[in-house]
Write a protein that holds these residues in place. Structure first.
Motif, mmCIF file in Angstrom:
data_model
loop_
_atom_site.group_PDB
_atom_site.id
_atom_site.type_symbol
_atom_site.label_atom_id
_atom_site.label_comp_id
_atom_site.label_asym_id
_atom_site.label_seq_id
_atom_site.Cartn_x
_atom_site.Cartn_y
_atom_site.Cartn_z
ATOM 1 N N UNK A 110 -6.188 -12.293 -16.001
ATOM 2 C CA UNK A 110 -4.790 -11.906 -15.790
ATOM 3 C C UNK A 110 -4.510 -10.542 -16.423
ATOM 4 N N UNK A 111 -4.975 -10.332 -17.640
ATOM 5 C CA UNK A 111 -4.739 -9.070 -18.348
ATOM 6 C C UNK A 111 -5.423 -7.897 -17.649
ATOM 7 N N UNK A 112 -6.626 -8.098 -17.175
ATOM 8 C CA UNK A 112 -7.370 -7.027 -16.499
ATOM 9 C C UNK A 112 -6.665 -6.612 -15.212
ATOM 10 N N UNK A 113 -6.197 -7.567 -14.450
ATOM 11 C CA UNK A 113 -5.504 -7.259 -13.191
ATOM 12 C C UNK A 113 -4.188 -6.530 -13.476
ATOM 13 N N UNK A 114 -3.420 -7.033 -14.424
ATOM 14 C CA UNK A 114 -2.158 -6.364 -14.768
ATOM 15 C C UNK A 114 -2.412 -4.942 -15.253
ATOM 16 N N UNK A 115 -3.442 -4.771 -16.061
ATOM 17 C CA UNK A 115 -3.783 -3.446 -16.583
ATOM 18 C C UNK A 115 -4.055 -2.462 -15.442
ATOM 19 N N UNK A 116 -4.792 -2.906 -14.427
ATOM 20 C CA UNK A 116 -5.061 -2.003 -13.313
ATOM 21 C C UNK A 116 -3.766 -1.531 -12.661
ATOM 22 N N UNK A 117 -2.887 -2.454 -12.335
ATOM 23 C CA UNK A 117 -1.669 -2.074 -11.618
ATOM 24 C C UNK A 117 -0.717 -1.243 -12.481
ATOM 25 N N UNK A 118 -0.681 -1.502 -13.762
ATOM 26 C CA UNK A 118 0.141 -0.682 -14.656
ATOM 27 C C UNK A 118 -0.400 0.749 -14.704
ATOM 28 N N UNK A 126 2.137 -2.424 -5.884
ATOM 29 C CA UNK A 126 1.611 -1.862 -7.135
ATOM 30 C C UNK A 126 2.764 -1.577 -8.095
ATOM 31 N N UNK A 127 3.809 -0.932 -7.588
ATOM 32 C CA UNK A 127 5.005 -0.635 -8.371
ATOM 33 C C UNK A 127 5.629 -1.937 -8.879
ATOM 34 N N UNK A 128 5.743 -2.923 -8.015
ATOM 35 C CA UNK A 128 6.341 -4.207 -8.403
ATOM 36 C C UNK A 128 5.511 -4.909 -9.479
ATOM 37 N N UNK A 129 4.178 -4.849 -9.368
ATOM 38 C CA UNK A 129 3.317 -5.463 -10.389
ATOM 39 C C UNK A 129 3.555 -4.800 -11.740
ATOM 40 N N UNK A 130 3.565 -3.466 -11.758
ATOM 41 C CA UNK A 130 3.755 -2.743 -13.020
ATOM 42 C C UNK A 130 5.130 -3.042 -13.607
ATOM 43 N N UNK A 131 6.154 -2.998 -12.780
ATOM 44 C CA UNK A 131 7.515 -3.206 -13.276
ATOM 45 C C UNK A 131 7.787 -4.655 -13.652
ATOM 46 N N UNK A 132 7.229 -5.600 -12.919
ATOM 47 C CA UNK A 132 7.385 -7.009 -13.284
ATOM 48 C C UNK A 132 6.694 -7.268 -14.620
ATOM 49 N N UNK A 133 5.535 -6.652 -14.832
ATOM 50 C CA UNK A 133 4.822 -6.821 -16.102
ATOM 51 C C UNK A 133 5.620 -6.266 -17.265
ATOM 52 N N UNK A 134 6.349 -5.189 -17.020
ATOM 53 C CA UNK A 134 7.115 -4.540 -18.083
ATOM 54 C C UNK A 134 8.461 -5.207 -18.323
ATOM 55 N N UNK A 135 9.161 -5.565 -17.245
ATOM 56 C CA UNK A 135 10.549 -6.003 -17.363
ATOM 57 C C UNK A 135 10.774 -7.503 -17.197
ATOM 58 N N UNK A 136 9.742 -8.259 -16.836
ATOM 59 C CA UNK A 136 9.819 -9.701 -16.662
ATOM 60 C C UNK A 136 10.576 -10.090 -15.401
ATOM 61 N N UNK A 137 11.809 -9.636 -15.249
ATOM 62 C CA UNK A 137 12.622 -9.983 -14.083
ATOM 63 C C UNK A 137 13.268 -8.707 -13.564
ATOM 64 N N UNK A 138 13.259 -8.518 -12.266
ATOM 65 C CA UNK A 138 13.762 -7.268 -11.693
ATOM 66 C C UNK A 138 15.083 -7.442 -10.947
ATOM 67 N N UNK A 139 15.838 -8.464 -11.262
ATOM 68 C CA UNK A 139 17.181 -8.662 -10.717
ATOM 69 C C UNK A 139 17.275 -8.468 -9.204
ATOM 70 N N UNK A 140 16.584 -9.309 -8.478
ATOM 71 C CA UNK A 140 16.702 -9.308 -7.021
ATOM 72 C C UNK A 140 15.787 -8.335 -6.296
#
Length: 164
Positions: A53-61, A96-110
């Motif tokens: 999980x961490x490796x995949x998130x790291x790539x997209x971030x 890719x953008x959604x993966x990075x932002x979801x990882x950072x912000x947890x929830x993206x409000x819609x």
């Protein structure tokens, strides 16, 4: 003058310094290394689920942050509008953008979110990404998506005269 002989060093000190100047190539190197780690996960067979999980998130971030590095490096001609065009024209870059932002912000409000939803750890590693939009959700294989993003970035770099 001729020097001859054998010598022994009991200690060697090697130091590398890093200046304050930044280059997009620094971030591109992180993207390439992170992509290699995703490929290695899939080739390894059994894996630790948290590490996968961490490796995949790291790539997209790292991959998404490349857009900032390209825009802010004065040696490139990449503008904010170029990144906007890339994201709107390439659905996988939106993910890719959604993966990075979801990882950072947890929830993206819609807004669209993307997250690692499942990791198969044995006999072969498979990582599934769940992409959720207001219209529903879908699943994608992490390696397939990462490979697509790498191809998109390489084409984008080439179009802007940037050769890593």
């Amino acid at each position: 003058m001729h020097l001859d002989g054998i010598g022994i060093f009991d200690a060697v000190h090697v130091e590398v310094g890093f200046g304050a100047e930044k280059s997009w190539l620094e971030q591109w190197g992180l993207v390439e290394r992170a992509y290699k780690r995703v490929q290695d996960l899939y080739a390894a067979g059994s894996v630790d689920n948290r590490e996968a999980q961490a490796v995949v998130k790291e790539f997209f971030i790292h991959s998404w942050h490349l857009s900032d590095w390209l825009r802010k490096d004065p040696s490139t001609s990449v503008r904010f509008e170029d990144i906007g065009t890339l994201v709107t024209s390439q659905p996988d870059m939106r993910v890719c953008n959604a993966m990075a932002n979801t990882s950072k912000h947890f929830d993206l409000d819609g807004k669209m979110t993307a997250r690692v939803s499942r990791v198969v750890v044995h006999p072969q590693c498979l990582v599934t990404i769940e992409i959720t939009r207001t219209t529903g959700s879908e699943e994608r294989d992490a390696l397939d998506l990462a490979t697509s993003c790498m191809g998109i970035w390489r084409k984008f770099l080439h179009l802007h005269g940037l050769n890593p």
